[in-house]
Scaffold this motif. Structure first.
Motif, PDB file in Angstrom:
ATOM      1  N   GLY A  33       0.816  -1.206   0.000  1.00 35.83           N
ATOM      2  CA  GLY A  33       0.000   0.000   0.000  1.00 35.83           C
ATOM      3  C   GLY A  33       0.849   1.256   0.000  1.00 35.83           C
ATOM      4  N   GLY A  34       0.187   2.383  -0.145  1.00 36.21           N
ATOM      5  CA  GLY A  34       0.894   3.661  -0.138  1.00 36.21           C
ATOM      6  C   GLY A  34       0.109   4.708  -0.884  1.00 36.21           C
ATOM      7  N   LEU A  35       0.800   5.775  -1.222  1.00 32.93           N
ATOM      8  CA  LEU A  35       0.191   6.899  -1.923  1.00 32.93           C
ATOM      9  C   LEU A  35       0.505   6.804  -3.409  1.00 32.93           C
ATOM     10  N   VAL A  36      -0.515   6.954  -4.240  1.00 32.94           N
ATOM     11  CA  VAL A  36      -0.349   6.894  -5.689  1.00 32.94           C
ATOM     12  C   VAL A  36      -1.253   7.940  -6.323  1.00 32.94           C
ATOM     13  N   GLN A  37      -0.848   8.457  -7.458  1.00 34.51           N
ATOM     14  CA  GLN A  37      -1.675   9.438  -8.167  1.00 34.51           C
ATOM     15  C   GLN A  37      -2.773   8.751  -8.962  1.00 34.51           C
ATOM     16  N   ALA A  38      -3.843   9.458  -9.160  1.00 31.83           N
ATOM     17  CA  ALA A  38      -4.936   8.948  -9.984  1.00 31.83           C
ATOM     18  C   ALA A  38      -4.406   8.562 -11.355  1.00 31.83           C
ATOM     19  N   GLY A  39      -4.867   7.411 -11.838  1.00 28.07           N
ATOM     20  CA  GLY A  39      -4.393   6.889 -13.104  1.00 28.07           C
ATOM     21  C   GLY A  39      -3.202   5.964 -12.980  1.00 28.07           C
ATOM     22  N   VAL A  87      -0.640 -14.061  -2.517  1.00 26.10           N
ATOM     23  CA  VAL A  87      -1.731 -13.636  -3.379  1.00 26.10           C
ATOM     24  C   VAL A  87      -1.503 -12.159  -3.702  1.00 26.10           C
ATOM     25  N   TYR A  88      -1.844 -11.782  -4.926  1.00 31.40           N
ATOM     26  CA  TYR A  88      -1.599 -10.418  -5.382  1.00 31.40           C
ATOM     27  C   TYR A  88      -2.901  -9.748  -5.811  1.00 31.40           C
ATOM     28  N   LEU A  89      -2.880  -8.443  -5.726  1.00 29.55           N
ATOM     29  CA  LEU A  89      -3.932  -7.637  -6.327  1.00 29.55           C
ATOM     30  C   LEU A  89      -3.253  -6.534  -7.121  1.00 29.55           C
ATOM     31  N   GLN A  90      -3.261  -6.678  -8.423  1.00 26.07           N
ATOM     32  CA  GLN A  90      -2.714  -5.657  -9.311  1.00 26.07           C
ATOM     33  C   GLN A  90      -3.795  -4.633  -9.591  1.00 26.07           C
ATOM     34  N   MET A  91      -3.520  -3.388  -9.256  1.00 30.29           N
ATOM     35  CA  MET A  91      -4.515  -2.327  -9.413  1.00 30.29           C
ATOM     36  C   MET A  91      -4.006  -1.310 -10.422  1.00 30.29           C
ATOM     37  N   ASN A  92      -4.744  -1.147 -11.510  1.00 28.70           N
ATOM     38  CA  ASN A  92      -4.392  -0.195 -12.555  1.00 28.70           C
ATOM     39  C   ASN A  92      -5.485   0.867 -12.673  1.00 28.70           C
ATOM     40  N   SER A  93      -5.149   1.954 -13.328  1.00 25.13           N
ATOM     41  CA  SER A  93      -6.113   3.045 -13.559  1.00 25.13           C
ATOM     42  C   SER A  93      -6.805   3.431 -12.256  1.00 25.13           C
ATOM     43  N   LEU A  94      -6.025   3.642 -11.243  1.00 22.18           N
ATOM     44  CA  LEU A  94      -6.587   3.927  -9.923  1.00 22.18           C
ATOM     45  C   LEU A  94      -7.317   5.263  -9.901  1.00 22.18           C
ATOM     46  N   LYS A  95      -8.366   5.298  -9.105  1.00 25.58           N
ATOM     47  CA  LYS A  95      -9.199   6.484  -8.953  1.00 25.58           C
ATOM     48  C   LYS A  95      -9.191   6.917  -7.483  1.00 25.58           C
ATOM     49  N   PRO A  96      -9.463   8.176  -7.217  1.00 29.46           N
ATOM     50  CA  PRO A  96      -9.516   8.612  -5.809  1.00 29.46           C
ATOM     51  C   PRO A  96     -10.502   7.785  -4.975  1.00 29.46           C
ATOM     52  N   GLU A  97     -11.570   7.334  -5.588  1.00 29.46           N
ATOM     53  CA  GLU A  97     -12.556   6.537  -4.844  1.00 29.46           C
ATOM     54  C   GLU A  97     -12.061   5.132  -4.504  1.00 29.46           C
ATOM     55  N   ASP A  98     -10.893   4.754  -5.011  1.00 30.77           N
ATOM     56  CA  ASP A  98     -10.282   3.477  -4.619  1.00 30.77           C
ATOM     57  C   ASP A  98      -9.527   3.606  -3.294  1.00 30.77           C
ATOM     58  N   THR A  99      -9.430   4.818  -2.781  1.00 34.46           N
ATOM     59  CA  THR A  99      -8.759   5.022  -1.499  1.00 34.46           C
ATOM     60  C   THR A  99      -9.467   4.242  -0.403  1.00 34.46           C
ATOM     61  N   ALA A 100      -8.701   3.411   0.296  1.00 34.79           N
ATOM     62  CA  ALA A 100      -9.288   2.545   1.322  1.00 34.79           C
ATOM     63  C   ALA A 100      -8.177   1.747   1.991  1.00 34.79           C
ATOM     64  N   TRP A 136      -8.061 -13.231   8.289  1.00 35.30           N
ATOM     65  CA  TRP A 136      -7.934 -11.872   7.780  1.00 35.30           C
ATOM     66  C   TRP A 136      -6.570 -11.286   8.114  1.00 35.30           C
ATOM     67  N   GLY A 137      -6.070 -10.484   7.192  1.00 29.34           N
ATOM     68  CA  GLY A 137      -4.876  -9.725   7.471  1.00 29.34           C
ATOM     69  C   GLY A 137      -5.206  -8.440   8.201  1.00 29.34           C
ATOM     70  N   GLN A 138      -4.169  -7.673   8.489  1.00 32.84           N
ATOM     71  CA  GLN A 138      -4.345  -6.440   9.252  1.00 32.84           C
ATOM     72  C   GLN A 138      -4.699  -5.245   8.363  1.00 32.84           C
ATOM     73  N   GLY A 139      -4.535  -5.412   7.068  1.00 31.26           N
ATOM     74  CA  GLY A 139      -4.886  -4.354   6.135  1.00 31.26           C
ATOM     75  C   GLY A 139      -3.698  -3.496   5.735  1.00 31.26           C
ATOM     76  N   THR A 140      -3.796  -2.929   4.554  1.00 30.80           N
ATOM     77  CA  THR A 140      -2.783  -2.001   4.068  1.00 30.80           C
ATOM     78  C   THR A 140      -3.500  -0.815   3.419  1.00 30.80           C
ATOM     79  N   GLN A 141      -3.040   0.379   3.742  1.00 24.86           N
ATOM     80  CA  GLN A 141      -3.701   1.594   3.274  1.00 24.86           C
ATOM     81  C   GLN A 141      -3.279   1.924   1.844  1.00 24.86           C
ATOM     82  N   VAL A 142      -4.252   2.181   1.013  1.00 27.36           N
ATOM     83  CA  VAL A 142      -4.010   2.681  -0.334  1.00 27.36           C
ATOM     84  C   VAL A 142      -4.684   4.042  -0.438  1.00 27.36           C
ATOM     85  N   THR A 143      -3.911   5.040  -0.815  1.00 27.61           N
ATOM     86  CA  THR A 143      -4.436   6.392  -0.961  1.00 27.61           C
ATOM     87  C   THR A 143      -4.169   6.860  -2.379  1.00 27.61           C
ATOM     88  N   VAL A 144      -5.232   7.238  -3.075  1.00 23.67           N
ATOM     89  CA  VAL A 144      -5.120   7.695  -4.456  1.00 23.67           C
ATOM     90  C   VAL A 144      -5.416   9.187  -4.479  1.00 23.67           C
TER      91      VAL A 144
END
Length: 127
Positions: free
Chosen positions: A9-15, A79-92, A117-125
């Motif tokens: 997780g971390g901070l990423v720009q939209a798109g 297990v992986y989750l590849q996230m592309n074309s990220l949007k601000p509403e994907d922040t979670a 369950w895992g402890q979670g990881t923050q993604v901020t778009v």
């Protein structure tokens, strides 16, 4: 004792793109079907994607179809989750979850199908 640990997780720009990882320990990873869920501030946790024990039976929430891809490497217990074309509403906060139920596929988008369950990881778009 089964443990799930997310990372990536971390901070990423939209798109932009980001890949989350979830490492499974304590048991053989192929014992578990896996899912990703997320929880945005002030909202309930929601289903994102799921995958069967051997990489089959993938399913996605409508709002991530065509943008996110779930995959797994049982040799790496990951297990992986590849996230592309990220949007601000994907922040979670994104959580991985594991299910040992043989009937997992019947309710694979439901939280109650997952006991681990895992402890979670923050993604901020950012916009």
């Amino acid at each position: 004792q089964v443990q799930l640990v997310e990372s990536g997780g971390g901070l990423v720009q939209a798109g932009g793109s980001q890949r989350l990882s979830c490492v499974i320990s304590g048991r053989t990873s192929s014992d578990f079907a896996m899912g990703w869920f997320r929880q945005a501030p002030g909202k309930e946790r929601e289903f994102v994607a799921a995958i069967g024990r051997y990489g089959d039976m993938t399913v996605y929430a409508e709002f991530v179809k065509g943008r996110f891809t779930i995959s797994r490497d049982n040799a790496k217990n990951t297990v992986y989750l590849q996230m592309n074309s990220l949007k601000p509403e994907d922040t979670a906060v994104y959580y991985c979850a594991g299910s040992s139920l043989r009937t997992w596929y019947l309710r694979r988008t439901k939280e109650e199908s997952y006991a681990y369950w895992g402890q979670g990881t923050q993604v901020t778009v950012s916009s």
